[in-house]
Write an enzyme that holds these catalytic residues in place. Structure first.
Site, mmCIF file in Angstrom:
data_model
loop_
_atom_site.group_PDB
_atom_site.id
_atom_site.type_symbol
_atom_site.label_atom_id
_atom_site.label_comp_id
_atom_site.label_asym_id
_atom_site.label_seq_id
_atom_site.Cartn_x
_atom_site.Cartn_y
_atom_site.Cartn_z
ATOM 1 N N VAL A 11 0.833 -1.087 0.131
ATOM 2 C CA VAL A 11 0.162 0.030 -0.202
ATOM 3 C C VAL A 11 0.919 1.193 0.000
ATOM 4 O O VAL A 11 0.648 2.194 -0.796
ATOM 5 C CB VAL A 11 -0.935 -0.024 1.136
ATOM 6 C CG1 VAL A 11 -1.505 1.446 1.475
ATOM 7 C CG2 VAL A 11 -2.032 -1.156 0.871
ATOM 8 N N ASP A 30 10.823 3.655 5.220
ATOM 9 C CA ASP A 30 10.584 2.265 5.831
ATOM 10 C C ASP A 30 11.810 1.951 6.567
ATOM 11 O O ASP A 30 12.882 2.353 6.383
ATOM 12 C CB ASP A 30 10.469 1.241 4.675
ATOM 13 C CG ASP A 30 9.669 -0.011 5.167
ATOM 14 O OD1 ASP A 30 8.765 -0.125 4.636
ATOM 15 O OD2 ASP A 30 10.186 -0.687 5.757
ATOM 16 N N PHE A 249 -17.095 -10.649 -7.842
ATOM 17 C CA PHE A 249 -16.978 -11.638 -6.669
ATOM 18 C C PHE A 249 -18.066 -12.642 -6.500
ATOM 19 O O PHE A 249 -18.379 -13.088 -5.478
ATOM 20 C CB PHE A 249 -16.958 -10.631 -5.537
ATOM 21 C CG PHE A 249 -15.750 -9.919 -5.184
ATOM 22 C CD1 PHE A 249 -14.712 -10.335 -4.363
ATOM 23 C CD2 PHE A 249 -15.395 -8.749 -6.041
ATOM 24 C CE1 PHE A 249 -13.492 -9.846 -4.300
ATOM 25 C CE2 PHE A 249 -14.374 -8.039 -5.965
ATOM 26 C CZ PHE A 249 -13.516 -8.558 -5.052
ATOM 27 N N GLY A 257 -8.206 -15.498 -0.023
ATOM 28 C CA GLY A 257 -6.743 -15.345 0.822
ATOM 29 C C GLY A 257 -6.312 -13.823 0.701
ATOM 30 O O GLY A 257 -6.948 -12.941 0.707
ATOM 31 N N CYS A 260 -5.716 -9.140 3.064
ATOM 32 C CA CYS A 260 -6.818 -8.393 3.681
ATOM 33 C C CYS A 260 -8.137 -9.134 4.078
ATOM 34 O O CYS A 260 -8.416 -8.952 5.319
ATOM 35 C CB CYS A 260 -7.163 -7.307 2.818
ATOM 36 S SG CYS A 260 -5.916 -6.079 2.472
HETATM 37 P P1 NAD Z 1 3.199 -4.683 4.095
HETATM 38 O O1 NAD Z 1 3.387 -5.486 5.185
HETATM 39 O O2 NAD Z 1 3.334 -5.120 2.626
HETATM 40 O O3 NAD Z 1 4.034 -3.224 4.295
HETATM 41 C C1 NAD Z 1 4.290 -2.787 5.465
HETATM 42 C C2 NAD Z 1 5.476 -1.886 5.201
HETATM 43 O O4 NAD Z 1 5.718 -1.215 6.621
HETATM 44 C C3 NAD Z 1 6.899 -2.820 5.834
HETATM 45 O O5 NAD Z 1 7.698 -2.481 4.701
HETATM 46 C C4 NAD Z 1 7.537 -2.792 7.077
HETATM 47 O O6 NAD Z 1 8.791 -2.729 6.846
HETATM 48 C C5 NAD Z 1 6.828 -1.221 7.127
HETATM 49 N N1 NAD Z 1 7.093 -0.447 8.493
HETATM 50 C C6 NAD Z 1 6.613 -1.339 9.694
HETATM 51 N N2 NAD Z 1 6.828 -0.462 10.937
HETATM 52 C C7 NAD Z 1 7.535 0.708 10.228
HETATM 53 C C8 NAD Z 1 7.773 1.792 10.889
HETATM 54 N N3 NAD Z 1 7.718 2.217 12.069
HETATM 55 N N4 NAD Z 1 8.236 2.951 10.004
HETATM 56 C C9 NAD Z 1 8.595 2.921 8.886
HETATM 57 N N5 NAD Z 1 8.094 1.423 8.054
HETATM 58 C C10 NAD Z 1 7.437 0.665 8.819
HETATM 59 O O7 NAD Z 1 1.705 -4.222 4.253
HETATM 60 P P2 NAD Z 1 0.642 -3.854 3.190
HETATM 61 O O8 NAD Z 1 0.288 -4.888 2.479
HETATM 62 O O9 NAD Z 1 1.080 -2.781 2.460
HETATM 63 O O10 NAD Z 1 -0.582 -3.374 3.927
HETATM 64 C C11 NAD Z 1 -0.337 -2.162 4.892
HETATM 65 C C12 NAD Z 1 -1.853 -1.884 5.423
HETATM 66 O O11 NAD Z 1 -2.654 -1.266 4.360
HETATM 67 C C13 NAD Z 1 -2.550 -2.680 6.339
HETATM 68 O O12 NAD Z 1 -3.288 -2.389 7.224
HETATM 69 C C14 NAD Z 1 -3.257 -3.383 5.306
HETATM 70 O O13 NAD Z 1 -4.384 -3.976 6.065
HETATM 71 C C15 NAD Z 1 -4.034 -2.208 4.454
HETATM 72 N N6 NAD Z 1 -4.321 -2.724 3.178
HETATM 73 C C16 NAD Z 1 -3.594 -3.462 2.298
HETATM 74 C C17 NAD Z 1 -3.910 -3.848 1.041
HETATM 75 C C18 NAD Z 1 -3.225 -4.782 0.300
HETATM 76 O O14 NAD Z 1 -3.564 -5.256 -0.579
HETATM 77 N N7 NAD Z 1 -2.058 -5.152 0.560
HETATM 78 C C19 NAD Z 1 -4.952 -3.198 0.586
HETATM 79 C C20 NAD Z 1 -5.859 -2.249 1.244
HETATM 80 C C21 NAD Z 1 -5.297 -1.891 2.639
#
Ligand code: NAD
Length: 446
Positions: A11, A30, A249, A257, A260
């Protein structure tokens, strides 16, 4: 506008890169130094179509990457928090990354009136906690605004979803936060839904829970079709033409899976429980999905009685096509079951093999293409509908497998084609093709 994004995951990275493409000046931060080093060289640490090209297009101009929060947020008018919110053991959302990110923003922020926007999916009430963490950790003379801006992108089409989103939801409690967020998104042509912070937080969970419900519903109808007759594709088409229902859907398969739906449905059940509300409907959705992931294993055990010693191919490991994400992918519980059954497994996925290799190591064989995976195998399981897999003609399975027996969890092929090529073919909610006397007998007995 100067924008910072905390978290370079699916995201945060996509958001940061897309906002830089829209001529904002973006810094993505990050704590993972390996990721940041790769990004600084223009290499995407995740597989997402078109992402690396956009990184390379913007990196010398409006896009930069750092591990330093002080440097990364120094001049920002808006800071997006996009860190992970994984599940705790009880299914509730683990907010420790959000708390750590909020506190590090608080400690590093030097100017007032910055808008701190949560993009991560967080339970209702979390933004108020974020406000508290920011206040606790920041200097007394620094003021800020919090806002919620849940993300709806889908992995595999994340860039298109960002630029062509159905809606942008912003939950705000100040005029300044609203006007800044309007400016951030002014170049995206989509309805802007302005709500309270709590409503915005809930919109995200309610949307994911509703989509998960649709998937489990159609899967239950598919399971009924298998018992009562009827073809789920005909049924779903007949249902989907009703505009109130829609086609999306409504594809039967071996369940949802990813990072999310499983986590957000569980978190919403926990959230409800915390408010003394028993969310029975959603609990059933989750149960149906968990069972659905084992459907192909059940079918294969019914067909062969014992799988011990069978040579098995698994095609597709990612939770869906066009991503390397294997979080909560059906492939994982299936592989555990197949190993327990004593099968000899070869897997193939165009990009998601690495994560599976980290879990299963040398318990599996790893193929680099479909033919290598299925050659001399007794059974093929299709788990992810990658183009490389669905474009493989059934004649190839007929030529290369010992006996062409396919269990397809994504309904990739037409029943007529399976029949034409002499393939024994089991899919979801559509009846089976090929010699099925033993299979039907076992099913009747179970
Ligand atoms: P991810 O695990 O791919 O990425 C999270 C990143 O945050 C990692 O690179 C991690 O190193 C970094 N991080 C953690 N703590 C940190 C800090 N203190 N400072 C800086 N960086 C830090 O997660 P994601 O899939 O991108 O999901 C992020 C959020 O978005 C979640 O809440 C998820 O539910 C939501 N979301 C995800 C999707 C999806 O398709 N992946 C879609 C919509 C919403």
């Amino acid at each position: 506008m100067k924008i910072s994004v905390i978290g370079a995951g699916y995201v945060g990275l996509v958001t940061g890169v897309c906002l830089s493409e829209l001529a904002h000046d973006v810094t993505v931060i990050d704590i993972d130094s390996i990721k940041i080093e790769q990004l600084q060289k223009g290499i995407s640490p995740i597989y997402e179509p078109g992402l690396e090209e956009l990184i390379q297009h913007n990196i010398q101009q409006s896009l930069s990457f750092t591990t330093s929060i002080q440097e990364g947020i120094a001049d920002a008018s808006v800071i997006f928090i996009a860190v992970g919110t994984p599940s705790n053991l009880d299914g509730s959302a683990d907010l420790s990354y959000i708390e750590a990110a909020s506190k590090s923003i608080g400690e590093s922020i030097t100017k007032s009136d910055v808008v701190i926007v949560t993009k991560s999916t967080v339970p209702v009430g979390t933004n108020q906690k974020i406000k508290g963490w920011l206040q606790e950790s920041s200097r007394p003379n620094v003021s800020f605004h919090v806002a919620s801006n849940p993300e709806f992108l889908r992995e595999g089409s994340a860039i298109k979803d960002t630029f062509e989103t159905d809606r942008i939801v912003i939950g705000v409690e100040s005029v300044l936060a609203e006007s800044i967020l309007r400016e951030v998104y002014e170049r995206i042509d989509a309805p802007l839904v302005v709500t309270s912070i709590e409503s915005a937080e809930m919109i995200k969970y309610a949307s994911n829970a509703f989509l998960a419900t649709k998937i489990s519903f159609v899967n239950e109808i598919a399971n009924l079709c298998e018992k009562l007759g009827g073809n789920i594709e005909e049924v779903a088409n007949g249902m989907g033409l009703d505009k109130r229902i829609g086609h999306q859907f409504l594809r039967a398969g071996i369940g949802y899976g990813g990072s999310c739906f499983p986590k957000d449905t569980k978190a919403l059940v926990q959230m409800a429980g915390g408010a003394e509300h028993h969310f029975e409907l959603l609990e059933s959705v989750i149960r149906v999905n968990n069972d659905q992931q084992y459907k192909l294993i059940e079918k294969s055990k019914a067909r062969f009685t014992s799988l011990k010693g069978k040579k098995v191919a698994m095609l597709g490991l990612a939770f869906k096509p066009n991503t390397d994400d294997i979080r909560e992918a059906a492939s994982i519980p299936m592989l555990h079951s197949l190993l327990e059954e004593g099968t000899d497994i070869t897997v193939y996925d165009p990009v998601a093999t690495k994560g599976i290799q980290e879990i299963f190591g040398d318990k599996l064989h790893y193929a680099t293409n479909v033919i290598e995976a299925i050659e001399h195998k007794d059974i093929t399981f299709i788990v992810t509908e990658w183009e490389q897999i669905i474009s493989t003609p059934l004649s190839i399975f007929a030529s290369y497998m010992n006996e062409p027996v396919i269990f397809d969890g994504r309904n990739c092929y037409k029943l007529e084609d399976a029949s034409k090529h002499g393939v024994e073919y089991y899919s979801i909610g559509r009846g089976q093709v090929g010699d099925r006397s033993l299979y039907s007998l076992t099913l009747r007995q179970s």
